[in-house]
Design an enzyme around this catalytic site. Structure first.
Site, PDB file in Angstrom:
ATOM      1  N   CYS A   1      -1.899 -33.880 -51.681  1.00 44.26           N
ATOM      2  CA  CYS A   1      -2.694 -34.630 -52.656  1.00 44.26           C
ATOM      3  C   CYS A   1      -3.319 -33.639 -53.626  1.00 44.26           C
ATOM      4  CB  CYS A   1      -3.733 -35.537 -51.994  1.00 44.26           C
ATOM      5  SG  CYS A   1      -5.135 -34.700 -51.242  1.00 44.26           S
TER       6      CYS A   1
ATOM      7  N   ASN B   1      -6.769 -31.803 -51.338  1.00 47.05           N
ATOM      8  CA  ASN B   1      -6.625 -31.548 -49.906  1.00 47.05           C
ATOM      9  C   ASN B   1      -7.950 -31.668 -49.163  1.00 47.05           C
ATOM     10  OD1 ASN B   1      -5.599 -28.868 -47.697  1.00 47.05           O
ATOM     11  ND2 ASN B   1      -4.958 -30.978 -47.586  1.00 47.05           N
TER      12      ASN B   1
ATOM     13  N   ASP C   1      -7.045 -42.841 -54.986  1.00 50.20           N
ATOM     14  CA  ASP C   1      -7.861 -41.693 -54.620  1.00 50.20           C
ATOM     15  C   ASP C   1      -9.286 -42.151 -54.309  1.00 50.20           C
ATOM     16  OD1 ASP C   1      -9.191 -39.287 -54.363  1.00 50.20           O
ATOM     17  OD2 ASP C   1      -8.120 -38.349 -56.034  1.00 50.20           O
TER      18      ASP C   1
END
Length: 153
Positions: free
Chosen positions: A8, A11, A123
């Site tokens: 991602c 992290n 996210d």
């Protein structure tokens, strides 16, 4: 041994959540000696930082620990060390291709494709919805485990 790298942006949220969810699923399936799992970041923003506290708390709600994990960066040299690179969103996929220069061996996937979906894991750094991120990641990891058991082991 199948080696998986979850990726991602930083992290500290999604990819470590995926790493530890997958480690639990693999252990529960008795495959820990056949599957190796790590996670990393495409950016340098969070390097050395631990898993973000709300992500750590969400994992703990499901009986999953992540102690000792600190953000590390994905490197070009990782391409030859891992069998699968699993990104959380489209930007992660683009950044992995940039870091590696290409995906000549077809190792890069978006996590939710293993759940039969083409969307991104949103996210939680921005959405603040760590429960939704956990649910999506868990669904993707379960699909990934099925894929590994059917296609790779």
């Amino acid at each position: 041994m199948i080696k998986i790298m979850f990726v991602c942006h930083g992290n500290i949220c999604r990819s470590p959540m995926a790493e530890f969810i997958m480690k639990k699923l693999v252990a529960d399936s008795g495959l820990s000696d056949r599957v190796s799992i790590d996670s990393s970041a495409t950016s340098t923003e969070e390097l050395g930082n631990p898993v973000y506290p709300p992500a750590r708390s969400e994992l703990a709600k499901h009986g999953i620990g992540c102690g000792g994990k600190f953000a590390v960066q994905l490197r070009k040299s990782d391409y030859d060390k891992y069998d699968l690179f699993i990104g959380m969103d489209t930007a992660n996929i683009l950044n992995m291709n940039r870091i590696f220069g290409s995906d000549s061996d077809g190792k890069i996937y978006k996590l939710l494709t293993f759940a039969g979906r083409g969307d991104d894991v949103s996210d939680p750094w921005y959405s603040r919805d760590f429960g939704k991120a956990y649910s999506d990641i868990d669904e993707g990891c379960r699909g990934l485990l099925n894929y590994i058991m059917e296609e790779r082991l």
